[in-house]
Design a protein around this motif. Structure first.
Motif, PDB file in Angstrom:
ATOM      1  N   THR A 183      37.675  53.242  42.592  1.00 39.42           N
ATOM      2  CA  THR A 183      36.726  53.439  43.689  1.00 39.42           C
ATOM      3  C   THR A 183      37.440  53.245  45.017  1.00 39.42           C
ATOM      4  N   LEU A 184      37.200  54.160  45.925  1.00 41.16           N
ATOM      5  CA  LEU A 184      37.832  54.172  47.244  1.00 41.16           C
ATOM      6  C   LEU A 184      36.761  54.144  48.333  1.00 41.16           C
ATOM      7  N   GLY A 196      41.907  52.071  58.558  1.00 41.89           N
ATOM      8  CA  GLY A 196      42.665  51.000  59.195  1.00 41.89           C
ATOM      9  C   GLY A 196      42.068  49.610  59.061  1.00 41.89           C
ATOM     10  N   ASP A 197      40.964  49.462  58.349  1.00 46.58           N
ATOM     11  CA  ASP A 197      40.272  48.165  58.247  1.00 46.58           C
ATOM     12  C   ASP A 197      40.187  47.748  56.782  1.00 46.58           C
ATOM     13  N   ILE A 198      41.121  46.915  56.340  1.00 45.56           N
ATOM     14  CA  ILE A 198      41.168  46.501  54.934  1.00 45.56           C
ATOM     15  C   ILE A 198      39.913  45.729  54.530  1.00 45.56           C
ATOM     16  N   LYS A 199      39.385  44.908  55.407  1.00 44.58           N
ATOM     17  CA  LYS A 199      38.195  44.132  55.049  1.00 44.58           C
ATOM     18  C   LYS A 199      36.990  45.048  54.841  1.00 44.58           C
ATOM     19  N   TYR A 216      33.248  47.795  51.189  1.00 41.28           N
ATOM     20  CA  TYR A 216      32.615  49.049  50.775  1.00 41.28           C
ATOM     21  C   TYR A 216      32.926  49.361  49.309  1.00 41.28           C
ATOM     22  N   VAL A 217      34.178  49.235  48.919  1.00 37.07           N
ATOM     23  CA  VAL A 217      34.583  49.538  47.545  1.00 37.07           C
ATOM     24  C   VAL A 217      33.860  48.630  46.552  1.00 37.07           C
ATOM     25  N   ILE A 218      33.823  47.347  46.829  1.00 38.21           N
ATOM     26  CA  ILE A 218      33.143  46.417  45.909  1.00 38.21           C
ATOM     27  C   ILE A 218      31.653  46.716  45.856  1.00 38.21           C
ATOM     28  N   VAL A 265      37.727  38.843  51.473  1.00 37.77           N
ATOM     29  CA  VAL A 265      36.502  39.601  51.185  1.00 37.77           C
ATOM     30  C   VAL A 265      36.194  39.561  49.692  1.00 37.77           C
ATOM     31  N   TYR A 266      37.190  39.732  48.862  1.00 38.24           N
ATOM     32  CA  TYR A 266      37.014  39.712  47.407  1.00 38.24           C
ATOM     33  C   TYR A 266      36.324  38.407  46.976  1.00 38.24           C
ATOM     34  N   ALA A 267      36.746  37.288  47.561  1.00 35.73           N
ATOM     35  CA  ALA A 267      36.163  35.987  47.225  1.00 35.73           C
ATOM     36  C   ALA A 267      34.697  35.890  47.620  1.00 35.73           C
ATOM     37  N   GLU A 268      34.267  36.634  48.638  1.00 36.27           N
ATOM     38  CA  GLU A 268      32.848  36.644  49.007  1.00 36.27           C
ATOM     39  C   GLU A 268      31.999  37.166  47.848  1.00 36.27           C
ATOM     40  N   PHE A 269      32.531  38.087  47.088  1.00 40.05           N
ATOM     41  CA  PHE A 269      31.798  38.688  45.983  1.00 40.05           C
ATOM     42  C   PHE A 269      32.062  37.993  44.653  1.00 40.05           C
ATOM     43  N   PHE A 270      33.283  37.525  44.440  1.00 38.23           N
ATOM     44  CA  PHE A 270      33.670  37.005  43.122  1.00 38.23           C
ATOM     45  C   PHE A 270      34.188  35.575  43.163  1.00 38.23           C
ATOM     46  N   GLY A 271      34.048  34.883  44.281  1.00 38.58           N
ATOM     47  CA  GLY A 271      34.624  33.544  44.429  1.00 38.58           C
ATOM     48  C   GLY A 271      34.113  32.503  43.465  1.00 38.58           C
ATOM     49  N   ALA A 272      32.808  32.493  43.186  1.00 30.05           N
ATOM     50  CA  ALA A 272      32.232  31.462  42.335  1.00 30.05           C
ATOM     51  C   ALA A 272      32.636  31.619  40.875  1.00 30.05           C
TER      52      ALA A 272
END
Length: 126
Positions: A33-34, A46-49, A54-56, A92-99
């Motif tokens: 997914t892109l 240009g915005d990795i975050k 968006y991808v997640i 950003v990844y941790a916002e979705f999968f951190g717990a």
């Protein structure tokens, strides 16, 4: 749903992930997914975050359309264009999968368009 698997004496993860995921239920394979719109336009150039978010969100939409929930994702395959984006991506990844992060791998590689900074493919068990 998956159960994290951490062998005795395993190294501490350096990012939001677990060493292994034991999953039950039927597998769902989510394609790479892109950050691309329904019209095929690149988003958040240009915005990795913003691209990561968006991808997640798009992956979660696929999982939810199949009757699943975020915690059903057992494995993520992550491709980043630039090593310098790794820390911001993980934030950003941790916002979705951190717990309860799933197992994952992350590589640095070229992507199908120069403006894409991240691609993620997932495996969920629903």
């Amino acid at each position: 749903m998956f159960v994290p698997v951490t062998p005795k004496g395993a190294s501490k993860p350096i990012a939001p992930y677990v060493h292994g995921s034991k999953a039950s239920g039927e597998p769902l394979y989510v394609a790479g997914t892109l950050a691309i719109s329904a019209e095929g336009e690149s988003l958040h150039v240009g915005d990795i975050k913003a691209q990561t978010r968006y991808v997640i969100e798009q992956i979660l939409a696929v999982v939810e359309a199949a009757g699943g929930k975020p915690t059903d994702i057992a494995y993520n395959m992550i491709m980043l264009k630039q090593r310098s984006d790794y820390a911001a991506f993980n934030e950003v990844y941790a916002e979705f999968f951190g717990a309860a992060p799933p197992a994952r791998y992350c590589i640095i590689c070229e992507l199908v368009r120069d403006e894409f900074l991240v691609e993620i493919a997932s495996i969920a068990h629903i």
